[in-house]
Design a protein around this motif. Structure first.
Motif, PDB file in Angstrom:
ATOM      1  N   ALA A 339       0.872  -1.182   0.000  1.00 31.01           N
ATOM      2  CA  ALA A 339       0.000   0.000   0.000  1.00 31.01           C
ATOM      3  C   ALA A 339       0.900   1.220   0.000  1.00 31.01           C
ATOM      4  O   ALA A 339       1.738   1.372   0.892  1.00 31.01           O
ATOM      5  N   HIS A 340       0.765   2.064  -1.005  1.00 35.89           N
ATOM      6  CA  HIS A 340       1.603   3.257  -1.106  1.00 35.89           C
ATOM      7  C   HIS A 340       0.713   4.472  -1.329  1.00 35.89           C
ATOM      8  O   HIS A 340       0.167   4.677  -2.407  1.00 35.89           O
ATOM      9  N   GLY A 341       0.549   5.260  -0.252  1.00 36.38           N
ATOM     10  CA  GLY A 341      -0.236   6.492  -0.353  1.00 36.38           C
ATOM     11  C   GLY A 341      -1.698   6.267  -0.683  1.00 36.38           C
ATOM     12  O   GLY A 341      -2.348   7.145  -1.279  1.00 36.38           O
ATOM     13  N   LEU A 342      -2.245   5.112  -0.294  1.00 35.62           N
ATOM     14  CA  LEU A 342      -3.639   4.811  -0.640  1.00 35.62           C
ATOM     15  C   LEU A 342      -4.588   5.820   0.002  1.00 35.62           C
ATOM     16  O   LEU A 342      -4.566   6.034   1.215  1.00 35.62           O
ATOM     17  N   THR A 343      -5.423   6.416  -0.833  1.00 34.64           N
ATOM     18  CA  THR A 343      -6.389   7.421  -0.389  1.00 34.64           C
ATOM     19  C   THR A 343      -7.720   7.152  -1.072  1.00 34.64           C
ATOM     20  O   THR A 343      -7.763   6.839  -2.263  1.00 34.64           O
ATOM     21  N   LYS A 344      -8.800   7.247  -0.310  1.00 38.62           N
ATOM     22  CA  LYS A 344     -10.133   7.078  -0.887  1.00 38.62           C
ATOM     23  C   LYS A 344     -11.054   8.158  -0.354  1.00 38.62           C
ATOM     24  O   LYS A 344     -11.220   8.329   0.854  1.00 38.62           O
ATOM     25  N   ARG A 345     -11.655   8.900  -1.306  1.00 39.43           N
ATOM     26  CA  ARG A 345     -12.616   9.935  -0.940  1.00 39.43           C
ATOM     27  C   ARG A 345     -13.993   9.566  -1.487  1.00 39.43           C
ATOM     28  O   ARG A 345     -14.123   9.068  -2.586  1.00 39.43           O
ATOM     29  N   PHE A 346     -14.998   9.854  -0.681  1.00 41.95           N
ATOM     30  CA  PHE A 346     -16.390   9.750  -1.109  1.00 41.95           C
ATOM     31  C   PHE A 346     -16.966  11.160  -1.032  1.00 41.95           C
ATOM     32  O   PHE A 346     -17.343  11.625   0.054  1.00 41.95           O
ATOM     33  N   GLY A 347     -16.976  11.862  -2.155  1.00 42.65           N
ATOM     34  CA  GLY A 347     -17.384  13.258  -2.135  1.00 42.65           C
ATOM     35  C   GLY A 347     -16.391  14.072  -1.324  1.00 42.65           C
ATOM     36  O   GLY A 347     -15.180  14.026  -1.578  1.00 42.65           O
ATOM     37  N   ASP A 348     -16.892  14.789  -0.313  1.00 43.75           N
ATOM     38  CA  ASP A 348     -16.026  15.613   0.541  1.00 43.75           C
ATOM     39  C   ASP A 348     -15.414  14.822   1.688  1.00 43.75           C
ATOM     40  O   ASP A 348     -14.588  15.350   2.440  1.00 43.75           O
ATOM     41  N   PHE A 349     -15.831  13.559   1.842  1.00 43.67           N
ATOM     42  CA  PHE A 349     -15.376  12.767   2.972  1.00 43.67           C
ATOM     43  C   PHE A 349     -14.188  11.895   2.571  1.00 43.67           C
ATOM     44  O   PHE A 349     -14.254  11.153   1.594  1.00 43.67           O
ATOM     45  N   THR A 350     -13.097  11.984   3.341  1.00 45.88           N
ATOM     46  CA  THR A 350     -11.913  11.158   3.099  1.00 45.88           C
ATOM     47  C   THR A 350     -11.953   9.972   4.055  1.00 45.88           C
ATOM     48  O   THR A 350     -11.747  10.126   5.261  1.00 45.88           O
ATOM     49  N   ALA A 351     -12.222   8.778   3.502  1.00 48.23           N
ATOM     50  CA  ALA A 351     -12.350   7.568   4.331  1.00 48.23           C
ATOM     51  C   ALA A 351     -10.987   6.983   4.668  1.00 48.23           C
ATOM     52  O   ALA A 351     -10.804   6.394   5.745  1.00 48.23           O
ATOM     53  N   ALA A 352     -10.029   7.107   3.755  1.00 47.75           N
ATOM     54  CA  ALA A 352      -8.661   6.620   3.987  1.00 47.75           C
ATOM     55  C   ALA A 352      -7.705   7.635   3.384  1.00 47.75           C
ATOM     56  O   ALA A 352      -7.899   8.093   2.260  1.00 47.75           O
ATOM     57  N   ASP A 353      -6.659   7.980   4.133  1.00 45.17           N
ATOM     58  CA  ASP A 353      -5.800   9.097   3.745  1.00 45.17           C
ATOM     59  C   ASP A 353      -4.327   8.697   3.829  1.00 45.17           C
ATOM     60  O   ASP A 353      -3.783   8.525   4.930  1.00 45.17           O
ATOM     61  N   ASP A 354      -3.703   8.499   2.670  1.00 44.09           N
ATOM     62  CA  ASP A 354      -2.254   8.295   2.581  1.00 44.09           C
ATOM     63  C   ASP A 354      -1.786   7.084   3.410  1.00 44.09           C
ATOM     64  O   ASP A 354      -0.839   7.178   4.193  1.00 44.09           O
ATOM     65  N   ILE A 355      -2.450   5.949   3.227  1.00 34.15           N
ATOM     66  CA  ILE A 355      -2.083   4.721   3.945  1.00 34.15           C
ATOM     67  C   ILE A 355      -0.921   4.040   3.228  1.00 34.15           C
ATOM     68  O   ILE A 355      -1.004   3.751   2.033  1.00 34.15           O
TER      69      ILE A 355
END
Length: 585
Positions: A339-355
């Protein structure tokens, strides 16, 4: 709590009396066999036992929703046969499965249950205000119940159960699937209720919860093995619990060897050590046998140690699944999961940030975090089930963005909620998943036959999967996930709700597979289970707030007040530390 709950005058009275209670379903052995006992007000009584022990059946009998085959049950002075309506008007009941309506909001669920319980409209504002304050759900009254985290769902279920002044509160496994912080909050709420004289029955698979009860009923195969204070049962293993420290070499094969030695009742990995329960007089013999493998030091007994001892011990150290698995070749130290910098956004919400993390071959890596922290989102991105907004994920050398299908063929996935097909039987599920993973012809038939033999599916092969006991469902889910001998195994809360004996069997298989070179990524709310991990990433509010081995994370929070913290202590302290830092920023 005053508006929502009545103060009970005589908390020391027997709220429930069980006399020679037997319950059967069809021609099967009794689900409950001649149960005797009493439950008092102002106390938490734990119902403890393996999957299928009879805990849920006993709770349903107490509600008057089912009647015993023979014997009598009195609840709050009413016989369940003669006056079930009076019982149901005086109790609160929270079933094992989330019993609320997921497409209704928090407030709408409260309104619905207030109607069902006949709570007068004039009393509702005060009761709602108190319950929403009590459960800290005031901020979420407009949120759909289906969008709540696991812990918030349980708090809403508790609020609905408390709407109409219960004298007795029946909770069927309220902590299942709930993170340690939410479980502690839930436990504190229930403890506060007992101070007002309410009697509480708490069914649980978490034995640290059982240890905190005032009294426990220990059930197995429908029989009552023990009733009394947890400390009374725990004292039975005094002087027989040890830690094996200073282990030379890998812990997992050492544990497997020791579990098959005479006099070893139970054993689990605990960080860099191994926790053992021994038979009487077995210490000196084992010390001679292990020689230079490590050093035995006494450990404080836990309720779980005594529980497993009373049930005859754990399943041993041999894994037929691992024995039948091909050893993976060395890959020169290349990571299997990245996992390198994994980020997931749903609209304005960031569920996972730079994992970011890497997992080498033959290691177990844990993703821990409170409900809604982002660990499941991270997990799903690495399975190829969610596309990341930013960053990169790789499994067995395949990029999850470009080579999703190839990556999936090299991984096995065991979902958080039982995800097999309930209307198919065991054999049909095995055949279906063998095809999904690309097996065909003789290879497909050989693997199905092997899984059927290893997990002893033959006696149940024609049963619909939805009708299987939880333990068998878990075995089937694992069998389907490893059908194609994957390099990487993804386990999303794989033992949620499973009793300790079944959890030990499960981890015996996982430990054996890891020794064959399989790489494992796991999420779990069982902090004892997290001890099996080589490394852990603690996720909170979408970010990784701690990364290290279980012992390293525990050492971070150790201090004068708590020199030997548990993994749960570390989890809670690190999350609280992160909150303090965020507030100060």
């Amino acid at each position: 709590m005053s508006a929502g709950v009545a103060k009970v005058k005589d908390a020391s009275a027997d709220f429930v009396r069980l006399t020679d209670v037997t319950k059967r379903f069809g021609d099967a052995p009794p689900a409950l066999d001649r149960i005797e006992g009493a439950i008092k007000g102002g106390e938490i009584t734990g119902l403890v036992g393996p999957d299928g022990a009879g805990k849920t059946t006993l709770i349903r009998l107490m509600t008057g929703l089912m009647l015993p085959e023979s014997g009598t049950i009195e609840v709050l002075g009413f016989d369940t046969r003669q006056n079930p309506a009076a019982i149901q008007a005086s109790i609160g009941y929270m079933p094992q499965r989330f019993g609320l309506y997921e497409d209704l909001s928090v407030q709408e669920n409260l309104d619905l249950y207030a109607d069902l319980r006949g709570l007068p409209k004039a009393e509702r504002p005060a009761v709602y205000n108190e319950l929403l304050t009590f459960t800290d759900l005031k901020r979420f009254t407009g949120r759909l119940a289906g969008k709540l985290s696991g812990g918030m769902k349980q708090k809403l279920g508790l609020a609905c159960a408390l709407l109409k002044k219960p004298r007795l509160l029946l909770l069927d496994e309220p902590g299942v699937g709930v993170d340690p912080i939410s479980r502690r909050e839930l436990w504190k709420m229930v403890e506060d209720l007992t101070k007002e004289g309410i009697g509480v029955v708490w069914s649980t698979a978490y034995l640290d919860e059982a240890e905190a009860c005032d009294n426990v009923f220990l059930l197995n195969q429908g029989k009552l093995l023990f009733t009394g204070p947890p400390s009374e049962l725990t004292s039975r293993v005094d002087g027989r619990v040890f830690k094996l420290t200073g282990i030379k070499g890998r812990r997992r094969p050492t544990l497997a060897r020791i579990l098959d030695r005479k006099g070893v009742v139970d054993g689990v990995i605990q960080g860099e050590a191994i926790r053992l329960v021994l038979a009487e007089g077995a210490q000196s013999t084992l010390e001679k046998e292990i020689g230079g493998e490590g050093r035995l030091v006494p450990a404080t007994p836990r309720f779980e140690d005594a529980f497993v001892d009373m049930l005859g011990g754990g399943p041993g150290g041999k894994s037929k699944l691992a024995d039948a698995t091909t050893t993976l070749p060395s890959d020169g130290g290349k990571p299997v999961i990245v996992a390198h910098g994994l980020t997931k956004r749903f609209g304005d919400f960031t569920a996972a940030d730079d994992i970011t993390f890497e997992i080498p071959r033959g290691q177990i890596f844990g993703l821990l975090g409170p409900n809604g922290a982002g660990k499941s989102t991270t997990f799903k991105m690495l399975c190829g089930l969610l596309k990341p907004t930013e960053g990169e994920g790789r499994v067995a050398g395949f990029d999850l963005r470009r080579d999703t299908a190839e990556a999936r063929n090299h991984l096995g996935y065991m979902a958080q909620k039982f995800s097999l097909y309930g209307d198919l039987n065991i054999a049909q599920n095995l055949a279906f998943f063998a095809g999904v993973y690309g097996l065909s012809g003789r290879r497909k038939q050989e693997r199905i036959a092997l899984m059927t033999e290893i997990f002893d599916f033959a006696p149940h092969a024609d049963m619909s999967t939805k009708d299987l006991p939880l333990g068998l469902k878990q075995r089937l889910a694992l069998a389907c996930a490893v059908m194609h001998e994957p390099e990487a195994l993804f386990l999303d809360e794989p033992t949620s709700g499973v009793d300790p004996i079944m959890r030990r069997e499960f981890w015996t298989h996982i430990n054996g597979l890891v020794e064959k070179g399989v790489t494992v990524l796991v999420t779990t709310h069982f902090m004892e289970e997290a001890e099996y991990c080589d490394r852990i990433s603690l996720i909170y509010r979408g970010r990784s707030i701690a990364l290290g081995s279980p012992d390293e994370l525990k050492a971070r929070v150790a201090g004068k007040d708590n020199p030997d913290p548990t993994m749960e202590d570390a989890f809670i302290a690190l999350v609280q530390e992160s909150e303090t830092e965020a507030a100060a920023a």
